[in-house]
Motif scaffolding. Structure first.
Motif, short mmCIF file in Angstrom:
data_model
loop_
_atom_site.label_atom_id
_atom_site.label_comp_id
_atom_site.label_asym_id
_atom_site.label_seq_id
_atom_site.Cartn_x
_atom_site.Cartn_y
_atom_site.Cartn_z
N ASP A 16 -19.73 -14.82 -65.89
CA ASP A 16 -20.71 -15.90 -66.05
C ASP A 16 -20.14 -17.10 -66.82
N GLN A 17 -18.84 -17.31 -66.69
CA GLN A 17 -18.18 -18.46 -67.32
C GLN A 17 -17.52 -19.30 -66.22
N LEU A 18 -17.71 -20.62 -66.28
CA LEU A 18 -17.08 -21.49 -65.30
C LEU A 18 -15.57 -21.36 -65.33
N VAL A 43 -16.90 -28.33 -69.74
CA VAL A 43 -15.90 -27.83 -68.79
C VAL A 43 -15.99 -28.62 -67.49
N ASN A 44 -17.19 -28.86 -67.01
CA ASN A 44 -17.37 -29.61 -65.77
C ASN A 44 -16.79 -31.02 -65.88
N THR A 64 -16.36 -24.50 -74.59
CA THR A 64 -15.91 -23.93 -73.32
C THR A 64 -16.81 -22.80 -72.84
N ASP A 65 -17.83 -22.47 -73.61
CA ASP A 65 -18.75 -21.39 -73.26
C ASP A 65 -19.85 -21.94 -72.35
N SER A 66 -19.79 -21.59 -71.08
CA SER A 66 -20.75 -22.09 -70.09
C SER A 66 -22.19 -21.75 -70.42
N LEU A 100 -21.08 -25.85 -70.54
CA LEU A 100 -20.95 -26.00 -69.09
C LEU A 100 -20.64 -27.45 -68.72
#
Length: 144
Positions: free
Chosen positions: A126-128, A101-102, A88-90, A98
């Motif tokens: 800076d995280q989605l 999550v996308n 989960t870390d963009s 990234l």
């Protein structure tokens, strides 16, 4: 369940929140899926509600590729499980955070429900996920 029954990448409070969302009938559709980045969270949710597996409504984000649902419940489970965010870390290029999550977000045709520790994620710049939380509809906020 005791702590030994819960994998390292699982989050009991988020799993219980997912079940509340489903049981309260607020989805208004059977065309939904619960997606999570980790097999441990899938295992935990499957133990709590085997029907989700039987109905093919519980998958890891990786296994959801190429599919869509009216509503996606994205169970992040990366805060409060004692582990640092990975899928989960963009900013984590090694894990493809990234893209993960996308992928979860793009599986939803109409509605996306994100189950997470929103207060903590909002502080992670800076995280989605933090951007999605900040952009959420105030009309549909749900507190467990």
């Amino acid at each position: 369940f005791n702590d030994d029954d819960i994998g390292r990448r699982a989050n009991m409070s988020e799993a219980l929140c997912v079940l509340k969302i489903i049981e309260k009938g607020i989805l208004n559709t059977n065309d939904f899926a619960v997606l999570t980045p980790y097999r441990d969270q899938v295992s935990l949710l499957a133990k709590l509600n085997p029907e989700l597996i039987d109905n093919d409504q519980l998958l890891t984000v990786h296994k959801s590729q190429g599919r869509e649902w009216h509503t996606v419940i994205y169970c992040v489970c990366d805060i409060g499980n004692g582990a640092r965010p990975w899928f989960t870390d963009s900013g984590n290029l090694m894990s493809g955070g990234l893209a993960n999550v996308n992928t979860a977000v793009s599986r939803a045709k109409q509605h996306l429900i994100i189950v997470c520790d929103a207060d903590t994620w909002e502080l992670k710049h800076d995280q989605l996920i933090s951007g999605l939380i900040q952009a959420r509809s105030k009309r549909y906020q749900y507190q467990a």
